[in-house]
Every structure is written in structure tokens, then in C-alpha cells.
Design a protein around this motif. Structure first.
Motif, PDB file in Angstrom:
ATOM      1  N   ALA A  43      46.067 -21.854 -45.588  1.00  0.00           N
ATOM      2  CA  ALA A  43      46.001 -20.449 -45.993  1.00  0.00           C
ATOM      3  C   ALA A  43      47.074 -20.184 -47.034  1.00  0.00           C
ATOM      4  CB  ALA A  43      46.211 -19.547 -44.782  1.00  0.00           C
ATOM      5  N   PRO A 101      42.394 -19.923 -51.485  1.00  0.00           N
ATOM      6  CA  PRO A 101      42.149 -19.312 -50.171  1.00  0.00           C
ATOM      7  C   PRO A 101      42.731 -17.897 -50.125  1.00  0.00           C
ATOM      8  CG  PRO A 101      43.205 -21.458 -49.944  1.00  0.00           C
ATOM      9  CD  PRO A 101      43.255 -21.094 -51.385  1.00  0.00           C
ATOM     10  N   GLN A 102      41.967 -16.980 -49.608  1.00  0.00           N
ATOM     11  CA  GLN A 102      42.414 -15.598 -49.499  1.00  0.00           C
ATOM     12  C   GLN A 102      42.694 -15.265 -48.035  1.00  0.00           C
ATOM     13  OE1 GLN A 102      43.040 -13.502 -52.146  1.00  0.00           O
ATOM     14  NE2 GLN A 102      42.714 -15.396 -53.286  1.00  0.00           N
ATOM     15  N   PRO A 103      43.708 -14.438 -47.782  1.00  0.00           N
ATOM     16  CA  PRO A 103      43.995 -14.052 -46.397  1.00  0.00           C
ATOM     17  C   PRO A 103      42.790 -13.347 -45.768  1.00  0.00           C
ATOM     18  CG  PRO A 103      45.745 -13.316 -47.868  1.00  0.00           C
ATOM     19  CD  PRO A 103      44.629 -13.822 -48.728  1.00  0.00           C
ATOM     20  N   ARG A 104      42.592 -13.603 -44.510  1.00  0.00           N
ATOM     21  CA  ARG A 104      41.480 -12.970 -43.793  1.00  0.00           C
ATOM     22  C   ARG A 104      41.760 -11.486 -43.550  1.00  0.00           C
ATOM     23  NH1 ARG A 104      39.483 -16.151 -38.717  1.00  0.00           N
ATOM     24  NH2 ARG A 104      38.969 -17.548 -40.421  1.00  0.00           N
ATOM     25  N   TYR A 105      43.040 -11.153 -43.333  1.00  0.00           N
ATOM     26  CA  TYR A 105      43.423  -9.782 -43.028  1.00  0.00           C
ATOM     27  C   TYR A 105      44.557  -9.345 -43.942  1.00  0.00           C
ATOM     28  CZ  TYR A 105      41.019 -11.006 -38.700  1.00  0.00           C
ATOM     29  OH  TYR A 105      40.091 -11.429 -37.796  1.00  0.00           O
ATOM     30  N   THR A 150      48.095 -16.022 -53.882  1.00  0.00           N
ATOM     31  CA  THR A 150      46.723 -15.528 -53.754  1.00  0.00           C
ATOM     32  C   THR A 150      46.120 -15.079 -55.086  1.00  0.00           C
ATOM     33  OG1 THR A 150      47.510 -13.333 -53.125  1.00  0.00           O
ATOM     34  CG2 THR A 150      46.952 -14.863 -51.333  1.00  0.00           C
TER      35      THR A 150
END
Length: 70
Positions: free
Chosen positions: A26, A52-56, A33
Motif C-alpha cells: 500500500a 496503489p491507492q489507499p482504500r480509506y 499516492t
């Protein structure tokens, strides 16, 4: 490039230490990001097709960490 190389070494060390070569990676924070020489080089080294982008959002991550420590 040198910073990306160092992060790549750290990621691989963690994967080896945890004996999890397929552990997902991540990226977090504005520097990783967003598309820039550091994040793009790190994606190249990790053989990732996209950043990859943070989920939250960060506030949710903070709440999840707080819940885990209680």
C-alpha cells in the motif's frame, strides 16, 4: 531514484521477514499516492501497473488503528 531503491529494499526485507512474497503493498501520503518520479519508479521496481491507492481516507485509517489498540 535512490529513494525508490531504498523503499524497494525495505519492502522486500519485510516480505522476506514475514515469509510472504505475495504480500500486497500500500502507498500512503501525497508523495507516494500521486504520480511523480518517486512513486512511478517504485511501481516499476515492484512491478505494479498502477500506483496503489489507499482504500480509506486517513481519518478512517486512524479510527481503525485506534480500535485495534483498545
Amino acid at each position: 531514484e535512490e529513494a525508490a531503491d531504498h523503499l524497494f529494499v525495505l519492502v522486500n526485507a519485510i516480505k522476506r521477514r514475514l515469509n510472504s512474497p505475495d504480500l500486497p503493498v500500500a502507498f500512503a501520503g501525497g508523495l507516494l499516492t500521486s504520480a511523480n518520479p518517486l512513486s512511478l519508479r517504485l511501481c516499476e521496481l515492484l512491478q505494479l501497473s498502477d500506483i496503489p491507492q489507499p482504500r480509506y481516507p486517513p481519518v478512517i485509517g486512524a479510527a481503525l488503528l485506534a480500535a485495534l489498540t483498545n
